[in-house]
Design a protein around this motif. Structure first.
Motif, short mmCIF file in Angstrom:
data_model
loop_
_atom_site.label_atom_id
_atom_site.label_comp_id
_atom_site.label_asym_id
_atom_site.label_seq_id
_atom_site.Cartn_x
_atom_site.Cartn_y
_atom_site.Cartn_z
N LEU A 260 37.73 34.03 39.76
CA LEU A 260 36.61 34.57 39.47
C LEU A 260 35.72 34.95 40.93
N TRP B 151 44.68 40.18 37.99
CA TRP B 151 45.16 38.70 37.82
C TRP B 151 46.54 38.86 37.49
N HIS C 187 37.09 38.91 31.88
CA HIS C 187 37.49 39.66 32.99
C HIS C 187 38.12 40.90 32.47
N GLY D 95 38.99 44.38 34.21
CA GLY D 95 39.94 43.93 34.81
C GLY D 95 41.32 43.82 34.05
#
Length: 210
Positions: free
Chosen positions: A136, A143, A167, A172
């Protein structure tokens, strides 16, 4: 926070472990807000594939259409510094990645009560939460997660899954190798079994080793 990034494109990728090809012809794409879960038997090359995509080792061939500096990798090691407190660990990584706040990471991974504890005194599950909380503070859109729920109990696994969902909702992406169902409705699944490389023929080995 909305993350701006190009999609991840993996084209005809071949990866090796110990000098021998383990996966060949791996191709997939991952767009903003999406997750991909890698499946396959132990030893099939999931970790090798993730490390290659993250830029930690070279590919045998193929193309990875996203720069490593857009990625944050969480492997089997928690990567915490035992002499530093929980807060100091997160601030260290925030400084490395040029981000300014660690409060969200402390809150989302239930580390507020532990923030002044040296990381070396934490339990295995607490260390794992701290290691994952680093994601984070990276500010990175991609990720890459290798068995992220190891050492986590059911409540902490649910907490981690919620962090991944947040996320993704912020634009993301997540690429995850796991045997655990994280309950990510957004996730696609890729079975790596069809991409396993064929074992080399006996004639391909140096006879000096026979």
């Amino acid at each position: 926070m909305t993350l701006n990034t190009t999609p991840l494109q993996v084209e005809n990728l071949a990866v090796a472990r110990g000098g021998l090809a383990v996966l060949e012809g791996v191709s997939f794409s991952l767009s903003r807000g999406a997750a991909l879960v890698l499946r396959g038997p132990n030893g099939c090359g999931k970790t090798t594939l993730l490390r290659t995509i993250a830029g930690l080792q070279p590919a045998l061939s193929g193309h990875i259409g996203l720069e490593p500096d857009a990625m944050a990798y969480a492997g089997h090691s928690d990567g915490v510094k035992p002499a530093l407190t929980v807060t100091e660990n997160l601030r260290f990584w925030a400084d490395i990645f040029g981000t300014s706040t660690i409060e969200t990471a402390l809150t989302q991974f239930n580390l507020v009560a532990l923030k002044d504890r040296p990381a070396g005194t934490l339990s295995a599950g607490q260390k794992r939460r701290l290691g994952l909380a680093r994601l984070l503070v990276t500010g990175r859109p991609m990720w890459i997660l290798d068995e992220p729920t190891v050492s986590l109990d059911a409540a902490s696994t649910a907490m981690f899954a919620e962090a991944v969902r947040a996320h993704l909702q912020g634009g993301g992406m997540a690429l995850v190798a796991t045997h655990i169902d994280l309950g990510l409705a957004e996730a696609q699944v890729l079975d790596l079994t069809p991409f396993r490389a064929k074992a080399p023929a006996l004639d391909d080995f140096d006879e000096a080793f026979l």
